[in-house]
Design an enzyme around this catalytic site. Structure first.
Site, mmCIF file in Angstrom:
data_model
loop_
_atom_site.group_PDB
_atom_site.id
_atom_site.type_symbol
_atom_site.label_atom_id
_atom_site.label_comp_id
_atom_site.label_asym_id
_atom_site.label_seq_id
_atom_site.Cartn_x
_atom_site.Cartn_y
_atom_site.Cartn_z
ATOM 1 N N GLU A 84 -8.399 1.528 -8.158
ATOM 2 C CA GLU A 84 -8.420 1.511 -6.691
ATOM 3 C C GLU A 84 -7.725 2.716 -6.067
ATOM 4 O O GLU A 84 -8.043 3.104 -4.950
ATOM 5 C CB GLU A 84 -7.853 0.198 -6.157
ATOM 6 N N ARG A 126 -3.113 -7.513 -9.023
ATOM 7 C CA ARG A 126 -3.286 -6.101 -9.375
ATOM 8 C C ARG A 126 -4.516 -5.951 -10.272
ATOM 9 O O ARG A 126 -4.749 -6.760 -11.167
ATOM 10 C CB ARG A 126 -2.061 -5.563 -10.129
HETATM 11 P P1 NAD Z 1 6.838 -12.963 -7.449
HETATM 12 O O1 NAD Z 1 7.782 -12.030 -8.134
HETATM 13 O O2 NAD Z 1 7.372 -13.891 -6.421
HETATM 14 O O3 NAD Z 1 6.073 -13.852 -8.549
HETATM 15 C C1 NAD Z 1 5.547 -13.329 -9.720
HETATM 16 C C2 NAD Z 1 5.532 -14.440 -10.762
HETATM 17 O O4 NAD Z 1 4.913 -13.925 -11.937
HETATM 18 C C3 NAD Z 1 6.932 -14.913 -11.159
HETATM 19 O O5 NAD Z 1 7.009 -16.322 -11.103
HETATM 20 C C4 NAD Z 1 7.082 -14.404 -12.574
HETATM 21 O O6 NAD Z 1 7.903 -15.249 -13.389
HETATM 22 C C5 NAD Z 1 5.655 -14.420 -13.050
HETATM 23 N N1 NAD Z 1 5.426 -13.633 -14.246
HETATM 24 C C6 NAD Z 1 6.095 -12.536 -14.670
HETATM 25 N N2 NAD Z 1 5.585 -12.121 -15.845
HETATM 26 C C7 NAD Z 1 4.586 -12.972 -16.159
HETATM 27 C C8 NAD Z 1 3.686 -13.071 -17.242
HETATM 28 N N3 NAD Z 1 3.741 -12.200 -18.268
HETATM 29 N N4 NAD Z 1 2.785 -14.070 -17.247
HETATM 30 C C9 NAD Z 1 2.753 -14.948 -16.227
HETATM 31 N N5 NAD Z 1 3.579 -14.910 -15.169
HETATM 32 C C10 NAD Z 1 4.478 -13.932 -15.135
HETATM 33 O O7 NAD Z 1 5.699 -12.036 -6.861
HETATM 34 P P2 NAD Z 1 4.707 -12.385 -5.663
HETATM 35 O O8 NAD Z 1 5.330 -11.984 -4.375
HETATM 36 O O9 NAD Z 1 4.198 -13.757 -5.849
HETATM 37 O O10 NAD Z 1 3.557 -11.299 -5.944
HETATM 38 C C11 NAD Z 1 2.732 -11.382 -7.084
HETATM 39 C C12 NAD Z 1 1.902 -10.118 -7.187
HETATM 40 O O11 NAD Z 1 0.988 -10.054 -6.079
HETATM 41 C C13 NAD Z 1 2.720 -8.828 -7.012
HETATM 42 O O12 NAD Z 1 3.275 -8.407 -8.243
HETATM 43 C C14 NAD Z 1 1.699 -7.839 -6.511
HETATM 44 O O13 NAD Z 1 1.132 -7.163 -7.617
HETATM 45 C C15 NAD Z 1 0.637 -8.699 -5.861
HETATM 46 N N6 NAD Z 1 0.508 -8.461 -4.405
HETATM 47 C C16 NAD Z 1 -0.727 -8.145 -3.905
HETATM 48 C C17 NAD Z 1 -0.888 -7.928 -2.531
HETATM 49 C C18 NAD Z 1 -2.229 -7.565 -1.931
HETATM 50 O O14 NAD Z 1 -2.284 -7.135 -0.767
HETATM 51 N N7 NAD Z 1 -3.331 -7.764 -2.638
HETATM 52 C C19 NAD Z 1 0.223 -8.027 -1.682
HETATM 53 C C20 NAD Z 1 1.459 -8.367 -2.221
HETATM 54 C C21 NAD Z 1 1.593 -8.579 -3.584
#
Ligand code: NAD
Length: 325
Positions: free
Chosen positions: A260, A231
């Protein structure tokens, strides 16, 4: 079921239309985003289907209720676009797609890493003009270098697997480390100090907003490569632009950016440009893709399947496993 499908683009029709026929659903593909001004277009439908830039504040939810909408289908994981309290009050369930091809998102992160490291976008710009000068395109070999992964959830783990394939050493930081992954978890400061490549994969929340700020960047190695496919607001764009202009980074690859919502998914060539984004884009070491990490056939099919399965479960009165509570 009749579904009013907002913010339609050709790739969404490709993913949803064939499947809708199979499910026996009728989809009206509407070009406009769902906003207070366009909510009336949901009239005559049973459900709305919306994406990340659609807006469902309380007034929209109330209007949808009055129009007879029975279920709100989100074709994305995030649900910050919906006033959940208002939906609860209206008795309209909100169903989402919690996960779809995390590999696709990580692969775009890897693509950006390879591009900014080996300058392939500059190489392309030159060769298409018959300019075969390679000066200024020097990269680094990733084998044996250290990658620091922030956030080791679904996408972070896919990124780790890809980078291991390059022969990189992995260190990681997560607010909730996963002991089952066999990873070397370190503090954020240690990650910044040791990593040659940093890739961030955590959710945007108050605690993570601008976590990559001037102070964090100052703790990173000079010549680090930074990748963000999570993000935009995880990063302080002004601080990033300052550091890029000061020559801190070998490269920065991003699929997301702070403002964005004002630009993405549309051609904004003639729109007024955000000065910070314009400054970032003017730096040759910065490469931005337009929130397209999800855009693979596989992810689109998964999104369409889960969205329509959510609708099916709603119609059948079955358990709504993907309801946002
Ligand atoms: P997920 O929930 O599987 O993993 C997120 C991880 O972040 C978890 O392990 C969590 O413990 C960790 N986390 C939470 N708070 C934290 C902090 N303060 N510091 C460090 N780590 C922390 O999510 P995911 O499916 O891996 O997705 C991650 C992110 O990717 C989503 O939140 C979304 O914003 C983004 N995303 C982007 C796209 C795109 O098209 N660009 C698509 C899907 C998701």
């Amino acid at each position: 079921m009749k579904i009013a499908f907002f913010d339609t683009k050709s790739y969404w029709v490709d993913g949803f239309a064939p499947l809708a026929e199979k499910y026996g659903y009728e989809i009206t593909f509407i070009k406009e985003r769902l906003t207070p001004a366009t909510a009336h277009m949901a009239a005559g439908h049973d459900a709305t289907c919306s994406f990340v830039n659609d807006e469902l504040p309380a007034e929209v939810v109330k209007e949808l209720k009055n129009l007879g909408i029975k279920v709100i289908l989100l074709r994305c994981a995030g649900f910050d676009s919906v006033d959940l309290e208002a939906a609860k009050e209206a008795g309209i369930p909100v169903l989402r797609v919690p996960a779809y091809s995390p590999e696709s998102v990580a692969e775009q992160g890897a693509a950006l890493l390879m591009a900014v490291n080996r300058m392939s976008h500059h190489s392309y710009a030159r060769t298409t003009k018959f300019n075969f000068d390679i000066a200024g395109l020097t990269g680094i070999a990733l084998v044996g270098k250290t990658a620091g992964i922030i956030g080791t959830g679904k996408i972070g783990q896919c990124m780790i697997n890809i980078l291991k394939g390059f022969g990189m050493n992995i260190i990681a930081y997560d607010a909730f480390p996963n002991p089952n992954l066999g990873l070397e978890y370190v503090t954020l400061d240690e990650l910044y100090a040791r990593a040659d490549v940093i890739s961030i994969h955590c959710p945007l929340m108050p605690a993570t907003r601008h976590m990559i700020n001037a102070e964090a960047i100052s703790k990173m190695k000079d010549g680090v490569i930074f990748i963000n496919v999570a993000r935009g607001a995880l990063v302080d764009s002004e601080a990033l632009a300052d550091a890029l202009d000061a020559g801190k980074f070998r490269g920065v690859g991003a699929d997301v950016c702070e403002k964005e919502h004002e630009y993405f998914f549309e051609n904004c060539e003639n729109a007024e440009k955000d000065p910070t984004l314009a400054r970032l884009l003017a730096n040759p070491r910065f490469l931005l893709s337009g929130h397209q990490a999800f855009l693979t056939v596989d992810a689109l099919n998964a999104i369409a399947t889960v969205t329509l399965d959510n609708a099916k479960a709603f119609l059948a009165g079955a358990e709504l496993v993907n309801e946002v509570k």
